[in-house]
Motif scaffolding. Structure first.
Motif, short mmCIF file in Angstrom:
data_model
loop_
_atom_site.label_atom_id
_atom_site.label_comp_id
_atom_site.label_asym_id
_atom_site.label_seq_id
_atom_site.Cartn_x
_atom_site.Cartn_y
_atom_site.Cartn_z
N GLY A 159 14.23 0.29 6.09
CA GLY A 159 13.89 1.53 6.77
C GLY A 159 14.33 1.54 8.22
O GLY A 159 14.95 2.49 8.70
N VAL A 160 14.01 0.47 8.94
CA VAL A 160 14.39 0.39 10.36
C VAL A 160 15.92 0.31 10.49
O VAL A 160 16.51 0.96 11.36
N GLY A 161 16.56 -0.47 9.61
CA GLY A 161 18.01 -0.60 9.67
C GLY A 161 18.71 0.73 9.43
O GLY A 161 19.69 1.06 10.12
N ALA A 162 18.24 1.49 8.44
CA ALA A 162 18.85 2.80 8.17
C ALA A 162 18.69 3.75 9.35
O ALA A 162 19.61 4.49 9.70
N THR A 163 17.53 3.70 9.99
CA THR A 163 17.29 4.57 11.14
C THR A 163 18.22 4.22 12.30
O THR A 163 18.80 5.10 12.94
N LEU A 164 18.34 2.93 12.58
CA LEU A 164 19.24 2.52 13.66
C LEU A 164 20.69 2.85 13.33
O LEU A 164 21.47 3.23 14.21
N LEU A 165 21.07 2.72 12.05
CA LEU A 165 22.42 3.09 11.64
C LEU A 165 22.68 4.57 11.89
O LEU A 165 23.75 4.95 12.39
N VAL A 166 21.72 5.41 11.53
CA VAL A 166 21.86 6.85 11.76
C VAL A 166 22.05 7.12 13.25
O VAL A 166 22.92 7.90 13.66
N TYR A 167 21.23 6.48 14.07
CA TYR A 167 21.30 6.75 15.51
C TYR A 167 22.65 6.33 16.10
O TYR A 167 23.29 7.11 16.82
N PHE A 168 23.09 5.12 15.80
CA PHE A 168 24.33 4.63 16.42
C PHE A 168 25.56 5.36 15.87
O PHE A 168 26.55 5.53 16.58
N MET A 169 25.51 5.80 14.62
CA MET A 169 26.63 6.57 14.09
C MET A 169 26.69 7.97 14.71
O MET A 169 27.77 8.55 14.85
N ALA A 170 25.52 8.51 15.08
CA ALA A 170 25.49 9.85 15.66
C ALA A 170 25.73 9.84 17.17
O ALA A 170 25.97 10.90 17.76
N VAL B 111 9.36 5.99 15.47
CA VAL B 111 9.30 6.61 14.15
C VAL B 111 9.67 5.62 13.06
O VAL B 111 9.03 5.55 12.00
N ALA B 112 10.72 4.82 13.30
CA ALA B 112 11.15 3.83 12.31
C ALA B 112 10.07 2.80 12.04
O ALA B 112 9.81 2.43 10.88
N VAL B 113 9.41 2.33 13.09
CA VAL B 113 8.35 1.32 12.92
C VAL B 113 7.16 1.92 12.18
O VAL B 113 6.62 1.32 11.24
N LEU B 114 6.72 3.11 12.59
CA LEU B 114 5.57 3.74 11.95
C LEU B 114 5.83 4.03 10.48
O LEU B 114 5.03 3.67 9.61
N THR B 115 6.95 4.66 10.19
CA THR B 115 7.25 5.02 8.81
C THR B 115 7.58 3.79 7.97
O THR B 115 7.15 3.68 6.82
N GLY B 116 8.33 2.86 8.55
CA GLY B 116 8.64 1.63 7.83
C GLY B 116 7.40 0.84 7.46
O GLY B 116 7.29 0.32 6.35
N ALA B 117 6.46 0.74 8.39
CA ALA B 117 5.21 0.02 8.11
C ALA B 117 4.42 0.71 7.01
O ALA B 117 3.84 0.06 6.14
N ALA B 118 4.41 2.05 7.03
CA ALA B 118 3.63 2.79 6.04
C ALA B 118 4.21 2.66 4.64
O ALA B 118 3.50 2.36 3.67
N VAL B 119 5.51 2.90 4.52
CA VAL B 119 6.11 2.91 3.18
C VAL B 119 6.33 1.50 2.64
O VAL B 119 6.50 1.34 1.42
N ALA B 120 6.34 0.48 3.49
CA ALA B 120 6.58 -0.88 3.02
C ALA B 120 5.55 -1.31 1.99
O ALA B 120 5.88 -1.99 1.01
N PHE B 121 4.29 -0.93 2.19
CA PHE B 121 3.24 -1.33 1.26
C PHE B 121 2.78 -0.19 0.35
O PHE B 121 2.21 -0.45 -0.71
N ALA B 122 3.01 1.04 0.76
CA ALA B 122 2.49 2.17 -0.01
C ALA B 122 3.56 2.89 -0.82
O ALA B 122 3.23 3.73 -1.66
#
Length: 362
Positions: A152-163, A269-280
Motif C-alpha cells: 500500500g505504501v509503495g503504491a502510493t509513493l509510486l503514484v506520487y513520484f510518477m506524477a 494517508v498511505a500509513v493510515l490506510t495501509g495500517a487499516a487494510v493490512a489486518f482488516a
C-alpha cells in the motif's frame, strides 16, 4: 426594506450561534453512539453477555474492583480474548480510514476524493495476495499484514513520484496516475489468483472482502499505534489545510509550502490506510462517506472535521461490524460488503447532488 436590513445582523448572529453549538453537540452524539456500539458489540453474539457483565469485565481487566458486577471466567476470557480486541480493531480501522479520507479531500480540494485513488488499497491487495501465494517467510497474519502495508505504501509513493514533474505535482496528473497504478495492481492481483491454488484463491478473495474476524491485541496495538502517530500529524496540519482550501496560489502567498504539505499528507494517508487494510482487508467508502457527511454538518474547518471524522469512522465501523456478525445466523457477512452497500448509494447521491447544483441533472 429597512426592516429586512435590520433583521440581517440578527439572522447572521443566530446562524453563528447555531454553528457554535453544532460541533459539540455532534461530537457528543457521535461519542455516545460509539460507546453504545462498543457495549452492544461486546455483548451481542453467540454468547450473549449482559451490559453489567461487559462493564464489569472491562473494569476487572484494568484492575478496578468489580464485586458489584462479577463476570464468570468464561465470560471474562471470551470478552478479553475475542470480543474486546475485535471492537478495538473496528474502532482503530474506522478512525484511520475516515481521517485518511478527510486528508485526501483536503489536499485534492474535492469532497469526492478518497484514499483508494492514490493506489494504497490496490497496492495493499497485491502485497497481501503475493504473501498468501508465496507463503514461507510471509506466512501467518503478520507476514501478510506486513506485505499488505508495504504494498500500500509503495503504491502510493509510486503514484506520487510518477506524477511529480519539475518539482510540482498537479492534482489531475496525480489522479490519472493513481488510476493507472490501480489498474496495474488489479491486474497483478488477478495474475496471482490465477497462478495460486484453490486454497490461496479463496483466502485472497476473502481478504479483499474485508473482515475483522480473529483480531488480536498485538494486531490492534500495531494499527492503533500507526493511527495515533499519523493521525496526530494530520491534526497538526489542520490549520494548513484551511489555508489550502483558499486555493494553492493564495495559500502560497500566505506562506504555505503547498508541495511539502502534499507530500507529508500523502505519506500520512498511505500509513493510515495501509495500517487499516493490512489486518482488516479492503474496506471501501469509509474514507469517502464519513468526512463528507461530517463536512456537511460542521463545515470546512479541518480541526473539527478531523475530530468528527475520527469519531464518525469509528462509529460506522463498530456498528457495521456488529451487523456483520449478527445479521445472518451462523455466518458472518464481509464488512467490506456492508460498507460498499452504504457507500455506493451515498456516492451516487453525492454525484446527483453535485450535478443538480450545476443545473445538469434534475
Amino acid at each position: 426594506m429597512a426592516a429586512a436590513k435590520a433583521d440581517a445582523p440578527a439572522s447572521a448572529a443566530a446562524g453563528r450561534q447555531r454553528g457554535r453549538w453544532r460541533a459539540p453537540v455532534l461530537l457528543a452524539a457521535l461519542t455516545l453512539l460509539l460507546v453504545l456500539g462498543m457495549i452492544a458489540s461486546a455483548g451481542v453474539g453467540q454468547l450473549t453477555v449482559s451490559v453489567t457483565e461487559v462493564i464489569g469485565a472491562l473494569l476487572q481487566g484494568i484492575g478496578v474492583d468489580t464485586s458489584w458486577a462479577p463476570a464468570t471466567d468464561v465470560t471474562y476470557q471470551a470478552l478479553w480474548q475475542i470480543r474486546f480486541p475485535r471492537v478495538a480493531m473496528s474502532l482503530a480501522v474506522g478512525a484511520a480510514l475516515a481521517i485518511a479520507g478527510a486528508v485526501m479531500q483536503a489536499i485534492f480540494g474535492n469532497p469526492l476524493a478518497e484514499p483508494g485513488v492514490v493506489g494504497v488499497s490496490s497496492g495493499a491487495a497485491l502485497g497481501a495476495a503475493l504473501a498468501i501465494v508465496s507463503g514461507g517467510v510471509f506466512a501467518g497474519v503478520f507476514g501478510m499484514a506486513a506485505m499488505a502495508f508495504v504494498g500500500g505504501v509503495g503504491a502510493t509513493l509510486l503514484v506520487y513520484f510518477m506524477a511529480r514533474s519539475q518539482g510540482r505535482t498537479e492534482v489531475v496528473t496525480l489522479l490519472l496516475t493513481g488510476i493507472a497504478v490501480n489498474a496495474f495492481a488489479g491486474a497483478g492481483v488477478a495474475l496471482v489468483i490465477f497462478i495460486g491454488d484453490s486454497a490461496a484463491r479463496e483466502q485472497i478473495v476473502f481478504w479483499q472482502l474485508g473482515s475483522l474476524n480473529g483480531s488480536r491485541w498485538n494486531e490492534v496495538a500495531v494499527v492503533a499505534s500507526l493511527t495515533l502517530v499519523a493521525g496526530s500529524v494530520a491534526f497538526a496540519l489542520a490549520r494548513r489545510y484551511d489555508l489550502l482550501a483558499l486555493g494553492e496560489r493564495t495559500a502560497g502567498h500566505l506562506g504555505l509550502r503547498v508541495e511539502r504539505l502534499r507530500v507529508i499528507s500523502i505519506i500520512v494517508v498511505a500509513v493510515l490506510t495501509g495500517a487499516a487494510v493490512a489486518f482488516a482487508g479492503i474496506i471501501a467508502f469509509v474514507g469517502l462517506v464519513v468526512p463528507h457527511a461530517v463536512r456537511m454538518m460542521l463545515g470546512p474547518a479541518h480541526k473539527m472535521l478531523l475530530a468528527g471524522s475520527l469519531l464518525g469512522g469509528a462509529v460506522l465501523m463498530v456498528w457495521a461490524d456488529l451487523f456483520a456478525r449478527t445479521a445472518v445466523t451462523g455466518a458472518e457477512l464481509p464488512i467490506g460488503l456492508l460498507t460498499s452497500l452504504i457507500g455506493g448509494p451515498f456516492f451516487f447521491w453525492l454525484l446527483r447532488r453535485a450535478r443538480s447544483r450545476q443545473g445538469g441533472w434534475a
